[in-house]
Design an enzyme around this catalytic site. Structure first.
Site, PDB file in Angstrom:
ATOM      1  N   ASN A 116      13.745  -1.885   8.507  1.00 29.17           N
ATOM      2  CA  ASN A 116      12.365  -2.194   8.923  1.00 29.17           C
ATOM      3  C   ASN A 116      12.170  -3.693   9.105  1.00 29.17           C
ATOM      4  O   ASN A 116      11.502  -4.125  10.055  1.00 29.17           O
ATOM      5  CB  ASN A 116      11.362  -1.641   7.903  1.00 29.17           C
ATOM      6  CG  ASN A 116      11.097  -0.164   8.105  1.00 29.17           C
ATOM      7  OD1 ASN A 116      10.417   0.221   9.050  1.00 29.17           O
ATOM      8  ND2 ASN A 116      11.671   0.681   7.242  1.00 29.17           N
ATOM      9  N   ARG A 149       8.854  -8.541 -15.757  1.00 31.60           N
ATOM     10  CA  ARG A 149       8.267  -8.323 -14.432  1.00 31.60           C
ATOM     11  C   ARG A 149       7.314  -9.451 -14.070  1.00 31.60           C
ATOM     12  O   ARG A 149       7.278  -9.925 -12.933  1.00 31.60           O
ATOM     13  CB  ARG A 149       7.449  -7.022 -14.490  1.00 31.60           C
ATOM     14  CG  ARG A 149       7.942  -5.966 -13.572  1.00 31.60           C
ATOM     15  CD  ARG A 149       7.141  -4.695 -13.729  1.00 31.60           C
ATOM     16  NE  ARG A 149       8.046  -3.580 -13.934  1.00 31.60           N
ATOM     17  CZ  ARG A 149       8.877  -3.104 -13.034  1.00 31.60           C
ATOM     18  NH1 ARG A 149       8.933  -3.617 -11.830  1.00 31.60           N
ATOM     19  NH2 ARG A 149       9.681  -2.100 -13.310  1.00 31.60           N
ATOM     20  N   ILE A 196       8.075  -2.600  -8.578  1.00 27.72           N
ATOM     21  CA  ILE A 196       6.660  -2.393  -8.888  1.00 27.72           C
ATOM     22  C   ILE A 196       6.067  -3.767  -9.137  1.00 27.72           C
ATOM     23  O   ILE A 196       6.632  -4.570  -9.896  1.00 27.72           O
ATOM     24  CB  ILE A 196       6.500  -1.473 -10.116  1.00 27.72           C
ATOM     25  CG1 ILE A 196       6.960  -0.061  -9.729  1.00 27.72           C
ATOM     26  CG2 ILE A 196       5.055  -1.473 -10.599  1.00 27.72           C
ATOM     27  CD1 ILE A 196       6.889   0.956 -10.832  1.00 27.72           C
ATOM     28  N   LEU A 197       4.963  -4.055  -8.447  1.00 27.67           N
ATOM     29  CA  LEU A 197       4.387  -5.396  -8.519  1.00 27.67           C
ATOM     30  C   LEU A 197       3.221  -5.436  -9.507  1.00 27.67           C
ATOM     31  O   LEU A 197       2.410  -4.504  -9.564  1.00 27.67           O
ATOM     32  CB  LEU A 197       3.919  -5.817  -7.125  1.00 27.67           C
ATOM     33  CG  LEU A 197       5.084  -5.974  -6.137  1.00 27.67           C
ATOM     34  CD1 LEU A 197       4.601  -5.868  -4.702  1.00 27.67           C
ATOM     35  CD2 LEU A 197       5.821  -7.282  -6.372  1.00 27.67           C
ATOM     36  N   ASN A 241       2.491  -2.629   3.003  1.00 27.13           N
ATOM     37  CA  ASN A 241       3.691  -1.889   2.600  1.00 27.13           C
ATOM     38  C   ASN A 241       3.885  -0.686   3.519  1.00 27.13           C
ATOM     39  O   ASN A 241       2.940  -0.219   4.150  1.00 27.13           O
ATOM     40  CB  ASN A 241       3.499  -1.401   1.153  1.00 27.13           C
ATOM     41  CG  ASN A 241       4.720  -0.691   0.616  1.00 27.13           C
ATOM     42  OD1 ASN A 241       5.855  -1.110   0.850  1.00 27.13           O
ATOM     43  ND2 ASN A 241       4.503   0.402  -0.108  1.00 27.13           N
ATOM     44  N   HIS A 293       5.544   3.300   3.421  1.00 31.91           N
ATOM     45  CA  HIS A 293       5.942   4.325   2.452  1.00 31.91           C
ATOM     46  C   HIS A 293       6.331   5.597   3.213  1.00 31.91           C
ATOM     47  O   HIS A 293       5.616   6.006   4.135  1.00 31.91           O
ATOM     48  CB  HIS A 293       4.777   4.594   1.498  1.00 31.91           C
ATOM     49  CG  HIS A 293       5.158   5.420   0.317  1.00 31.91           C
ATOM     50  ND1 HIS A 293       5.910   4.920  -0.732  1.00 31.91           N
ATOM     51  CD2 HIS A 293       4.927   6.720   0.026  1.00 31.91           C
ATOM     52  CE1 HIS A 293       6.102   5.879  -1.621  1.00 31.91           C
ATOM     53  NE2 HIS A 293       5.521   6.989  -1.189  1.00 31.91           N
ATOM     54  N   SER A 323       3.494   6.257   6.175  1.00 34.50           N
ATOM     55  CA  SER A 323       2.213   5.547   6.091  1.00 34.50           C
ATOM     56  C   SER A 323       2.443   4.055   5.925  1.00 34.50           C
ATOM     57  O   SER A 323       3.397   3.647   5.253  1.00 34.50           O
ATOM     58  CB  SER A 323       1.416   6.009   4.852  1.00 34.50           C
ATOM     59  OG  SER A 323       1.305   7.405   4.783  1.00 34.50           O
ATOM     60  N   THR A 368      -2.465  -3.004  -3.149  1.00 34.29           N
ATOM     61  CA  THR A 368      -3.428  -3.313  -4.218  1.00 34.29           C
ATOM     62  C   THR A 368      -2.696  -3.105  -5.547  1.00 34.29           C
ATOM     63  O   THR A 368      -1.497  -2.798  -5.549  1.00 34.29           O
ATOM     64  CB  THR A 368      -4.640  -2.350  -4.182  1.00 34.29           C
ATOM     65  OG1 THR A 368      -4.160  -1.012  -4.444  1.00 34.29           O
ATOM     66  CG2 THR A 368      -5.355  -2.386  -2.845  1.00 34.29           C
ATOM     67  N   GLU A 410      -2.994  -0.669  -7.375  1.00 35.28           N
ATOM     68  CA  GLU A 410      -2.681   0.756  -7.546  1.00 35.28           C
ATOM     69  C   GLU A 410      -1.463   1.099  -6.689  1.00 35.28           C
ATOM     70  O   GLU A 410      -1.487   0.918  -5.465  1.00 35.28           O
ATOM     71  CB  GLU A 410      -3.879   1.610  -7.115  1.00 35.28           C
ATOM     72  CG  GLU A 410      -3.703   3.075  -7.457  1.00 35.28           C
ATOM     73  CD  GLU A 410      -4.623   4.001  -6.656  1.00 35.28           C
ATOM     74  OE1 GLU A 410      -4.254   5.160  -6.471  1.00 35.28           O
ATOM     75  OE2 GLU A 410      -5.686   3.529  -6.207  1.00 35.28           O
ATOM     76  N   LEU A 411      -0.393   1.569  -7.309  1.00 38.54           N
ATOM     77  CA  LEU A 411       0.864   1.826  -6.598  1.00 38.54           C
ATOM     78  C   LEU A 411       0.651   2.766  -5.401  1.00 38.54           C
ATOM     79  O   LEU A 411       0.160   3.889  -5.573  1.00 38.54           O
ATOM     80  CB  LEU A 411       1.896   2.425  -7.572  1.00 38.54           C
ATOM     81  CG  LEU A 411       3.274   2.715  -6.985  1.00 38.54           C
ATOM     82  CD1 LEU A 411       3.990   1.437  -6.585  1.00 38.54           C
ATOM     83  CD2 LEU A 411       4.122   3.507  -7.978  1.00 38.54           C
ATOM     84  N   GLU A 417       8.869   5.075  11.151  1.00 35.65           N
ATOM     85  CA  GLU A 417       8.605   3.780  10.504  1.00 35.65           C
ATOM     86  C   GLU A 417       8.781   2.638  11.496  1.00 35.65           C
ATOM     87  O   GLU A 417       7.957   1.722  11.555  1.00 35.65           O
ATOM     88  CB  GLU A 417       9.561   3.585   9.319  1.00 35.65           C
ATOM     89  CG  GLU A 417       9.257   4.521   8.167  1.00 35.65           C
ATOM     90  CD  GLU A 417      10.089   4.246   6.925  1.00 35.65           C
ATOM     91  OE1 GLU A 417       9.653   4.655   5.844  1.00 35.65           O
ATOM     92  OE2 GLU A 417      11.171   3.632   7.027  1.00 35.65           O
TER      93      GLU A 417
HETATM   94  C1  GAR Z   1      11.939   2.939   3.991  1.00 37.98           C
HETATM   95  O1  GAR Z   1      12.094   4.301   4.277  1.00 37.98           O
HETATM   96  C2  GAR Z   1      10.632   2.702   3.250  1.00 37.98           C
HETATM   97  O2  GAR Z   1       9.608   3.570   3.651  1.00 37.98           O
HETATM   98  C3  GAR Z   1      11.038   2.957   1.844  1.00 37.98           C
HETATM   99  O3  GAR Z   1      12.313   2.379   1.721  1.00 37.98           O
HETATM  100  C4  GAR Z   1      12.986   2.486   2.982  1.00 37.98           C
HETATM  101  C5  GAR Z   1      13.573   1.135   3.317  1.00 37.98           C
HETATM  102  O4  GAR Z   1      14.423   1.218   4.427  1.00 37.98           O
HETATM  103  N1  GAR Z   1      10.106   2.383   0.926  1.00 37.98           N
HETATM  104  C6  GAR Z   1       9.703   2.964  -0.202  1.00 37.98           C
HETATM  105  O5  GAR Z   1      10.152   4.031  -0.585  1.00 37.98           O
HETATM  106  C7  GAR Z   1       8.674   2.179  -0.984  1.00 37.98           C
HETATM  107  N2  GAR Z   1       8.242   2.911  -2.116  1.00 37.98           N
HETATM  108  P1  GAR Z   1      14.947  -0.115   5.127  1.00 37.98           P
HETATM  109  O6  GAR Z   1      15.493  -1.014   4.007  1.00 37.98           O
HETATM  110  O7  GAR Z   1      16.033   0.336   6.043  1.00 37.98           O
HETATM  111  O8  GAR Z   1      13.788  -0.739   5.840  1.00 37.98           O
END
Ligand code: GAR
Length: 184
Positions: free
Chosen positions: A14, A63, A90-91, A103, A105, A132, A137, A139-140, A169
């Protein structure tokens, strides 16, 4: 020109996609930051000539201390937006209260927040799945949704499903970045 920094932990597909589609004509990617010295994305960012910062979370006692350093680095770059692209940390509120971030997800939030969302989404009995983007925020995976893209996973193997998730994505994240920056 709006300035951004991108954070990643693994493949960085990404991150690479956003740089290739938007940098430097639409936005300026000042740097990328990873918490994982072995992340495969490091080579991708370097190949694209982007300043790459490695901040190994294992070198911090907590953290909070890691987040303090991360905030200090990001603040120093003077960016308009921080883009989390597979940043698997986790931030704490130290980060979320001070940094404007978005972000991505791999689920149709609010379904499957948190870890292993891809696998949990695939294994669920819901046919309609997707990805998505949202504001970060304290909240995770809970901030305001920017964009979503869905599809029907019926009959797909896990490999086909994973490929489709990444395609979705790569389609919506660059658009979401522009939207979050009021550039479209
Ligand atoms: C992506 O699928 C993203 O949605 C996910 O990690 C992957 C990263 O792929 N993120 C999460 O699960 C966040 N909780 P990439 O390193 O090839 O972009």
């Amino acid at each position: 020109m709006k300035r951004v920094v991108i954070l990643f932990s693994k493949e960085g597909s990404n991150m690479e996609n956003i740089i290739k589609k938007l940098h430097p004509h639409k936005i300026f990617v000042v740097a990328v930051i990873t918490n994982n010295p072995k992340a495969r994305g490091i080579a991708k960012a370097k190949a694209l000539g982007i300043n790459t910062v490695i901040l190994n979370h294992k070198e911090f006692d907590s953290r909070e201390k890691f987040d303090e350093k991360l905030v200090e680095i990001i603040t120093g770059f003077d960016v308009d937006l921080t883009i989390l692209a597979g940043f698997m940390r986790i931030l704490t509120p130290i980060f979320t209260s001070r940094i404007k971030a978005i972000n991505i997800h791999p689920s149709l939030l609010p379904a499957f927040k948190g870890a292993n969302a891809l696998k949990r989404s695939y294994e669920s009995d819901q046919a309609k799945v997707g990805v998505s983007t949202h504001f970060v925020t304290d909240e995770l995976d809970g901030g305001k949704i920017i964009m979503q893209k869905s599809f029907d996973k019926s009959g797909m193997s896990f490999e086909e499903f994973e490929k489709k998730i990444h395609e979705c994505e790569h389609e919506i994240y660059p658009l979401s970045v522009l939207k979050a920056l009021d550039l479209e």
